[in-house]
Design an enzyme around this catalytic site. Sequence first.
Site, PDB file in Angstrom:
ATOM      1  N   HIS A 156       0.848  -1.191   0.000  1.00 29.04           N
ATOM      2  CA  HIS A 156       0.000   0.000   0.000  1.00 29.04           C
ATOM      3  C   HIS A 156       0.884   1.242   0.000  1.00 29.04           C
ATOM      4  CE1 HIS A 156      -4.031   1.849   0.751  1.00 29.04           C
ATOM      5  NE2 HIS A 156      -3.239   2.884   1.026  1.00 29.04           N
ATOM      6  N   CYS A 157       0.925   1.910  -1.138  1.00 27.69           N
ATOM      7  CA  CYS A 157       1.670   3.159  -1.252  1.00 27.69           C
ATOM      8  C   CYS A 157       1.034   3.989  -2.362  1.00 27.69           C
ATOM      9  CB  CYS A 157       3.155   2.901  -1.525  1.00 27.69           C
ATOM     10  SG  CYS A 157       3.489   1.792  -2.916  1.00 27.69           S
ATOM     11  N   HIS A 158       1.413   5.258  -2.409  1.00 20.68           N
ATOM     12  CA  HIS A 158       0.820   6.193  -3.361  1.00 20.68           C
ATOM     13  C   HIS A 158       1.919   6.961  -4.079  1.00 20.68           C
ATOM     14  CE1 HIS A 158      -3.069   5.732  -1.243  1.00 20.68           C
ATOM     15  NE2 HIS A 158      -2.369   5.846  -0.130  1.00 20.68           N
ATOM     16  N   ARG A 191     -10.896   0.816  -5.234  1.00 18.19           N
ATOM     17  CA  ARG A 191     -11.058   1.233  -3.848  1.00 18.19           C
ATOM     18  C   ARG A 191     -12.384   1.950  -3.641  1.00 18.19           C
ATOM     19  NH1 ARG A 191      -6.958   5.197  -0.390  1.00 18.19           N
ATOM     20  NH2 ARG A 191      -6.828   3.896   1.471  1.00 18.19           N
ATOM     21  N   ASP A 198       2.192   2.868   3.292  1.00 21.03           N
ATOM     22  CA  ASP A 198       1.286   4.006   3.107  1.00 21.03           C
ATOM     23  C   ASP A 198       2.055   5.264   2.704  1.00 21.03           C
ATOM     24  OD1 ASP A 198      -1.195   5.283   2.930  1.00 21.03           O
ATOM     25  OD2 ASP A 198      -1.173   5.915   5.025  1.00 21.03           O
ATOM     26  N   HIS A 244      -5.450  -0.485   6.026  1.00 21.50           N
ATOM     27  CA  HIS A 244      -5.001   0.132   7.284  1.00 21.50           C
ATOM     28  C   HIS A 244      -5.693  -0.446   8.519  1.00 21.50           C
ATOM     29  CE1 HIS A 244      -3.198   2.714   4.427  1.00 21.50           C
ATOM     30  NE2 HIS A 244      -4.172   3.588   4.314  1.00 21.50           N
ATOM     31  N   ASN A 279      -2.755  12.969   3.830  1.00 16.28           N
ATOM     32  CA  ASN A 279      -3.747  13.396   4.824  1.00 16.28           C
ATOM     33  C   ASN A 279      -3.301  13.120   6.251  1.00 16.28           C
ATOM     34  OD1 ASN A 279      -6.068  14.824   3.940  1.00 16.28           O
ATOM     35  ND2 ASN A 279      -6.718  13.019   2.802  1.00 16.28           N
TER      36      ASN A 279
END
Length: 292
Positions: A28-30, A121, A245, A178, A250
């Site tokens: 999970h990464c952006h 998602r 993450d 998460h 945010n």
Amino acid sequence: MSTPTNPGPHPNPHPPTIALPADACDAHCHIFGSTDRFPYAPDRTFTPPEAPLSDLQKLHDLLGFRRAVIVQSAAHGADHSSLVAALDEGAGRYRGVALVRPDTGPAEVARLHEAGVRGTRLHFASHLGPAPSPEAIATVVDLVRPYGWHIALHVTGDGLAEHEETVRALPLPVVIDHMGRVDLRRGINSPSVNALRRLLDTGRTWVKLSGADRLATMPPDMSDAAQLAGLLLRSAPERVVWGTDFPHPNTHGFVPDDGDLVDLLAGIAPTDADRKRLLVDNPSECFDFPRA
């Protein structure tokens, strides 16, 4: 680019003290931008600092990850250009999670699948806008079902307890982001933690042991979140994956050192066999990575 509304990642993360197995996957990464090439969506609810693929690759080289699952961010909305470009550059090292909407065309879903997307998602998080309606969820499911994608579920607080029946009714595998972003101030036996464990018992639900920094009640101490991650791993060792993450979008206040996050794995998954299953075997199955 507009002024960022939240800080970027830790500026100088340290190398982890544990070595990761070959083909370890950050599940999970952006990526964000660069905005001159990949502008943010006009209707976004937040503006992150730029964190292009090159930044993610630099972090992965430091931490020891070879594979990754790149999750489309609401900041980029339904324009998947940056995600598709990253998947193409990864040449099989990356998989993607999209933001398919009810008005997304079937040809676009087919294009995303060919690029390496394996999930879409759904947000049940008020800071990212209104939750999808049952009709919208059904339409999205129909669009992605032919490809066997999973539904990535982003909830917060009591969201898992509130939406447990919705999750159970989904006809596709579900991956909960998460650790459900449960409120650990309510303890390890809160309604949402118990809902999460019941969903894992169905055999159709996966969970990402990510976001320890978001769940921790006394940061920078993340031991309570790591305790929950260890409990979930022991509950369903074959259906857990792990992610950084990065770059922690945010996030307000505490921004974790990604080296510290990796070092939590020494307690969450204490043996080499545990870490291989968590970081290599499980993500290979969940996200359809090429087998060695």
